[in-house]
Scaffold this active site. Structure first.
Site, PDB file in Angstrom:
ATOM      1  N   PRO A 126       0.839  -1.211   0.000  1.00  0.00           N
ATOM      2  CA  PRO A 126       0.000   0.000   0.000  1.00  0.00           C
ATOM      3  C   PRO A 126       0.868   1.253   0.000  1.00  0.00           C
ATOM      4  O   PRO A 126       1.793   1.357   0.807  1.00  0.00           O
ATOM      5  CB  PRO A 126      -0.774  -0.113   1.320  1.00  0.00           C
ATOM      6  CG  PRO A 126       0.076  -0.984   2.197  1.00  0.00           C
ATOM      7  CD  PRO A 126       0.773  -1.942   1.277  1.00  0.00           C
ATOM      8  N   MET A 127       0.578   2.165  -0.901  1.00  0.00           N
ATOM      9  CA  MET A 127       1.373   3.400  -0.947  1.00  0.00           C
ATOM     10  C   MET A 127       0.500   4.624  -1.205  1.00  0.00           C
ATOM     11  O   MET A 127      -0.117   4.748  -2.269  1.00  0.00           O
ATOM     12  CB  MET A 127       2.460   3.285  -2.024  1.00  0.00           C
ATOM     13  CG  MET A 127       3.655   2.470  -1.548  1.00  0.00           C
ATOM     14  SD  MET A 127       4.869   2.205  -2.828  1.00  0.00           S
ATOM     15  CE  MET A 127       4.009   1.064  -3.894  1.00  0.00           C
ATOM     16  N   THR A 128       0.456   5.509  -0.228  1.00  0.00           N
ATOM     17  CA  THR A 128      -0.286   6.764  -0.338  1.00  0.00           C
ATOM     18  C   THR A 128       0.281   7.587  -1.479  1.00  0.00           C
ATOM     19  O   THR A 128       1.482   7.807  -1.550  1.00  0.00           O
ATOM     20  CB  THR A 128      -0.152   7.545   0.985  1.00  0.00           C
ATOM     21  OG1 THR A 128      -0.832   6.802   1.986  1.00  0.00           O
ATOM     22  CG2 THR A 128      -0.746   8.929   0.883  1.00  0.00           C
ATOM     23  N   GLY A 176      -3.512   3.675   1.440  1.00  0.00           N
ATOM     24  CA  GLY A 176      -4.427   3.861   2.561  1.00  0.00           C
ATOM     25  C   GLY A 176      -5.607   4.727   2.134  1.00  0.00           C
ATOM     26  O   GLY A 176      -5.434   5.751   1.468  1.00  0.00           O
ATOM     27  N   GLN A 222      -6.843  -0.715   1.436  1.00  0.00           N
ATOM     28  CA  GLN A 222      -6.314  -0.591   2.795  1.00  0.00           C
ATOM     29  C   GLN A 222      -7.144   0.457   3.531  1.00  0.00           C
ATOM     30  O   GLN A 222      -7.254   1.609   3.092  1.00  0.00           O
ATOM     31  CB  GLN A 222      -4.836  -0.173   2.790  1.00  0.00           C
ATOM     32  CG  GLN A 222      -4.278  -0.278   4.224  1.00  0.00           C
ATOM     33  CD  GLN A 222      -2.888   0.293   4.395  1.00  0.00           C
ATOM     34  OE1 GLN A 222      -2.633   1.440   4.013  1.00  0.00           O
ATOM     35  NE2 GLN A 222      -1.988  -0.465   4.993  1.00  0.00           N
ATOM     36  N   HIS A 239      -5.348  -1.141   8.292  1.00  0.00           N
ATOM     37  CA  HIS A 239      -4.035  -0.516   8.529  1.00  0.00           C
ATOM     38  C   HIS A 239      -3.820  -0.394  10.042  1.00  0.00           C
ATOM     39  O   HIS A 239      -4.330   0.513  10.688  1.00  0.00           O
ATOM     40  CB  HIS A 239      -4.012   0.853   7.868  1.00  0.00           C
ATOM     41  CG  HIS A 239      -2.641   1.473   7.779  1.00  0.00           C
ATOM     42  ND1 HIS A 239      -1.572   1.057   8.545  1.00  0.00           N
ATOM     43  CD2 HIS A 239      -2.166   2.489   6.997  1.00  0.00           C
ATOM     44  CE1 HIS A 239      -0.492   1.788   8.242  1.00  0.00           C
ATOM     45  NE2 HIS A 239      -0.835   2.656   7.301  1.00  0.00           N
ATOM     46  N   HIS A 248       2.584   1.446  11.614  1.00  0.00           N
ATOM     47  CA  HIS A 248       3.311   2.699  11.357  1.00  0.00           C
ATOM     48  C   HIS A 248       2.946   3.877  12.244  1.00  0.00           C
ATOM     49  O   HIS A 248       3.184   5.024  11.871  1.00  0.00           O
ATOM     50  CB  HIS A 248       3.156   3.122   9.876  1.00  0.00           C
ATOM     51  CG  HIS A 248       3.551   2.049   8.913  1.00  0.00           C
ATOM     52  ND1 HIS A 248       3.260   2.084   7.565  1.00  0.00           N
ATOM     53  CD2 HIS A 248       4.219   0.890   9.098  1.00  0.00           C
ATOM     54  CE1 HIS A 248       3.733   0.995   6.969  1.00  0.00           C
ATOM     55  NE2 HIS A 248       4.321   0.248   7.894  1.00  0.00           N
ATOM     56  N   TYR A 254      -0.172   4.893  13.196  1.00  0.00           N
ATOM     57  CA  TYR A 254      -1.493   5.500  12.988  1.00  0.00           C
ATOM     58  C   TYR A 254      -2.480   4.941  14.028  1.00  0.00           C
ATOM     59  O   TYR A 254      -2.092   4.182  14.906  1.00  0.00           O
ATOM     60  CB  TYR A 254      -1.957   5.278  11.541  1.00  0.00           C
ATOM     61  CG  TYR A 254      -1.035   5.982  10.568  1.00  0.00           C
ATOM     62  CD1 TYR A 254      -1.022   7.374  10.486  1.00  0.00           C
ATOM     63  CD2 TYR A 254      -0.128   5.272   9.786  1.00  0.00           C
ATOM     64  CE1 TYR A 254      -0.144   8.038   9.632  1.00  0.00           C
ATOM     65  CE2 TYR A 254       0.746   5.927   8.928  1.00  0.00           C
ATOM     66  CZ  TYR A 254       0.734   7.314   8.857  1.00  0.00           C
ATOM     67  OH  TYR A 254       1.603   7.972   8.028  1.00  0.00           O
TER      68      TYR A 254
HETATM   69  C1  LIG Z   1       5.203   6.784  -1.110  1.00  0.00           C
HETATM   70  C2  LIG Z   1       4.890   5.764  -0.058  1.00  0.00           C
HETATM   71  C3  LIG Z   1       3.636   5.763   0.529  1.00  0.00           C
HETATM   72  C4  LIG Z   1       3.297   4.798   1.494  1.00  0.00           C
HETATM   73  N1  LIG Z   1       2.027   4.747   1.989  1.00  0.00           N
HETATM   74  C5  LIG Z   1       1.650   3.719   2.792  1.00  0.00           C
HETATM   75  C6  LIG Z   1       0.291   3.545   3.153  1.00  0.00           C
HETATM   76  O1  LIG Z   1      -0.620   4.275   2.739  1.00  0.00           O
HETATM   77  N2  LIG Z   1      -0.011   2.502   3.972  1.00  0.00           N
HETATM   78  C7  LIG Z   1       0.948   1.653   4.457  1.00  0.00           C
HETATM   79  O2  LIG Z   1       0.628   0.744   5.218  1.00  0.00           O
HETATM   80  N3  LIG Z   1       2.243   1.795   4.097  1.00  0.00           N
HETATM   81  C8  LIG Z   1       2.611   2.779   3.264  1.00  0.00           C
HETATM   82  N4  LIG Z   1       3.906   2.868   2.828  1.00  0.00           N
HETATM   83  C9  LIG Z   1       4.875   1.814   3.203  1.00  0.00           C
HETATM   84  C10 LIG Z   1       4.922   0.740   2.107  1.00  0.00           C
HETATM   85  O3  LIG Z   1       3.717   0.014   2.058  1.00  0.00           O
HETATM   86  C11 LIG Z   1       6.058  -0.261   2.318  1.00  0.00           C
HETATM   87  O4  LIG Z   1       5.843  -0.957   3.514  1.00  0.00           O
HETATM   88  C12 LIG Z   1       7.421   0.416   2.357  1.00  0.00           C
HETATM   89  O5  LIG Z   1       7.565   1.319   1.275  1.00  0.00           O
HETATM   90  C13 LIG Z   1       8.545  -0.615   2.288  1.00  0.00           C
HETATM   91  O6  LIG Z   1       8.465  -1.347   1.089  1.00  0.00           O
HETATM   92  P1  LIG Z   1       9.464  -1.043  -0.148  1.00  0.00           P
HETATM   93  O7  LIG Z   1      10.832  -1.030   0.451  1.00  0.00           O
HETATM   94  O8  LIG Z   1       9.242  -2.203  -1.090  1.00  0.00           O
HETATM   95  O9  LIG Z   1       9.107   0.283  -0.710  1.00  0.00           O
HETATM   96  C14 LIG Z   1       4.271   3.834   1.891  1.00  0.00           C
HETATM   97  C15 LIG Z   1       5.536   3.884   1.311  1.00  0.00           C
HETATM   98  C16 LIG Z   1       5.848   4.807   0.344  1.00  0.00           C
HETATM   99  C17 LIG Z   1       7.208   4.770  -0.292  1.00  0.00           C
END
Ligand SMILES: Cc1cc2nc3c(=O)[nH]c(=O)nc-3n(C[C@H](O)[C@H](O)[C@H](O)COP(=O)(O)O)c2cc1C
Length: 391
Positions: free
Chosen positions: A50-52, A84, A127, A195, A198, A200
């Site tokens: 998941p990535m915001t 999220g 998420q 979620h 982290h 939250y």
């Molecule tokens: C731009 C960005 C936005 C993220 N947003 C969320 C999110 O909305 N929810 C969440 O649980 N983790 C979020 N994360 C964490 C990622 O899900 C992931 O756990 C983290 O980037 C590590 O994985 P990676 O090394 O493959 O990037 C975010 C990470 C990045 C880089």
């Protein structure tokens, strides 16, 4: 002979060689296997983390968001966990560009996302998110809403600057998660992810650093898990019995990378068991580097411990494909920490079931397809600029 990592000894043995063809077939064999989460069969072991992204004005995911996810499903991602999305509680978020999982227009946008991902052969879960005390008062989408949390404390504060949630606040938020989960099933999503990571809201309850409550929701790890378990149980009640419920959690917090919920496997078990009992089908154990052992005297990472302690499906994550060493083992140079070979060794041992990939998939929408086909040379190296666009 394939590269093998002797646990804790020498991660860079120069004696191990593996041909690119062997490496490719091993990656395909292990990652292309379907995975089962309750009633869902995920076509392979690669998930999108998941990535915001903040590309949803008014909380509505538009056509660009639809094609962003569909592109990755079409290129081999088995399971997409969306960015999220705020549940229907005024204090849940603090941006009008983060999508919401409530409201007619917002849900209509999400229905198109699910439809497009399915048409591309993928599976997708939203998420569900409440940011709790991370919220700054006065911010959109609901400017008047207070920041709420277990004790009104922000990470690093000793004195409350927000609102400690009352019993009726807790019920409202539990209901909001359940409502969004019911909507997800109605719209055709394949499950939901709660979620709980982290730093939250849900994690603010789990962690003693932000939970100072003296009622039934604070105290020992089991009491601190009560709120999360109530959310899981309420979600479970509103969706079909075979609808997958995934729970994401982490030791680390956005503002405190070294924070820990559990110092020992026993403490971790105390937290995870009530969640599993409440109806979690899979845990998504969020770590920043998947190869780091979680506790002493074992190589297991957090997802590995989660699977061992609960018997549930486990998803690992953290810096997969970001290291320049990622495929070096395939050039006869051993299996460096963080390499694909290290990941595959762990998967072969059934340490965890799926691997979530975040930033590497922002950089390269075709990442999964290339890895599944053994086209390692074609992987685009990660550049932080990838976070700025929705390509
Ligand atoms: C731009 C960005 C936005 C993220 N947003 C969320 C999110 O909305 N929810 C969440 O649980 N983790 C979020 N994360 C964490 C990622 O899900 C992931 O756990 C983290 O980037 C590590 O994985 P990676 O090394 O493959 O990037 C975010 C990470 C990045 C880089």
């Amino acid at each position: 002979m394939r590269a093998h990592i002797p646990s804790g000894i020498d991660f860079r043995s120069p004696h191990v060689t593996v041909t690119p063809a062997e490496a490719a077939s091993r990656a395909a064999r292990l990652l292309a296997r379907p995975a089962v989460i309750n009633g869902l069969t995920v076509p392979n072991r690669i998930a999108m983390a998941p990535m915001t992204r903040m590309f949803s004005p008014g909380g509505v995911p538009g056509e660009d968001v639809v094609s962003y996810y569909a592109r990755r499903a079409a290129a081999g991602v088995g399971l997409i966990v969306t960015e999220g999305t705020y549940v229907g509680h005024d204090s849940a978020g603090q941006s009008d560009r983060v999508p919401r999982f409530h409201g007619d227009e917002q849900l209509a946008g999400w229905a198109k996302v699910a439809e497009a991902v399915h048409a591309a052969g993928g599976t997708i879960v939203p998420q569900l998110w409440h940011i709790g005390m991370v919220r700054k008062a006065g911010e959109p989408p609901f400017a008047d809403a207070p920041a709420v949390g277990p004790s009104g404390l922000r990470i690093g504060e000793d004195e409350p600057t927000g609102t400690a949630m009352t019993r009726s606040d807790l019920d409202d938020v539990v209901g909001a998660f359940a409502e969004s989960a019911a909507a997800a099933e109605r719209l055709g999503f394949d499950g939901v992810e709660i979620h709980g990571a982290h730093g939250y809201l849900v994690d603010q309850f789990l962690w003693s650093g932000t939970n100072r409550r003296t009622d039934a929701y604070g105290g020992d790890p089991v009491a601190r898990t009560k709120f999360a378990a109530e959310i899981v149980a309420a979600v479970r009640e509103r969706v079909s019995a075979d609808f997958p419920v995934i729970f994401r959690y982490s030791q680390w917090k956005q503002e405190a990378y070294d924070a820990r919920l559990a110092e020992t496997p026993e403490e971790l078990e105390a937290i995870l068991s009530p969640l599993a009992a409440a109806g979690v089908d899979a845990f998504h154990a969020s770590t920043r580097r998947y190869w780091v052992p979680e506790f002493e005297d074992s190589d297991l990472n957090l997802a590995g411990w989660t699977k061992k302690l609960t018997g549930k499906t486990a998803i690992t994550v953290g810096s997969v494909g970001l290291d320049g060493d990622f495929t070096k083992a395939f050039q006869g140079q051993g299996a460096p920490i963080g390499s694909l070979d290290n990941l595959l060794d762990r998967m072969e041992r059934d340490e965890f079931d799926l691997v979530a990939v975040g930033r590497a998939l922002l950089q390269d929408p075709q990442w999964a397809e290339k890895v599944l086909a053994g086209r390692f040379d074609a992987l685009a190296p990660y550049d932080a600029a990838a976070i700025k666009t929705l390509s």
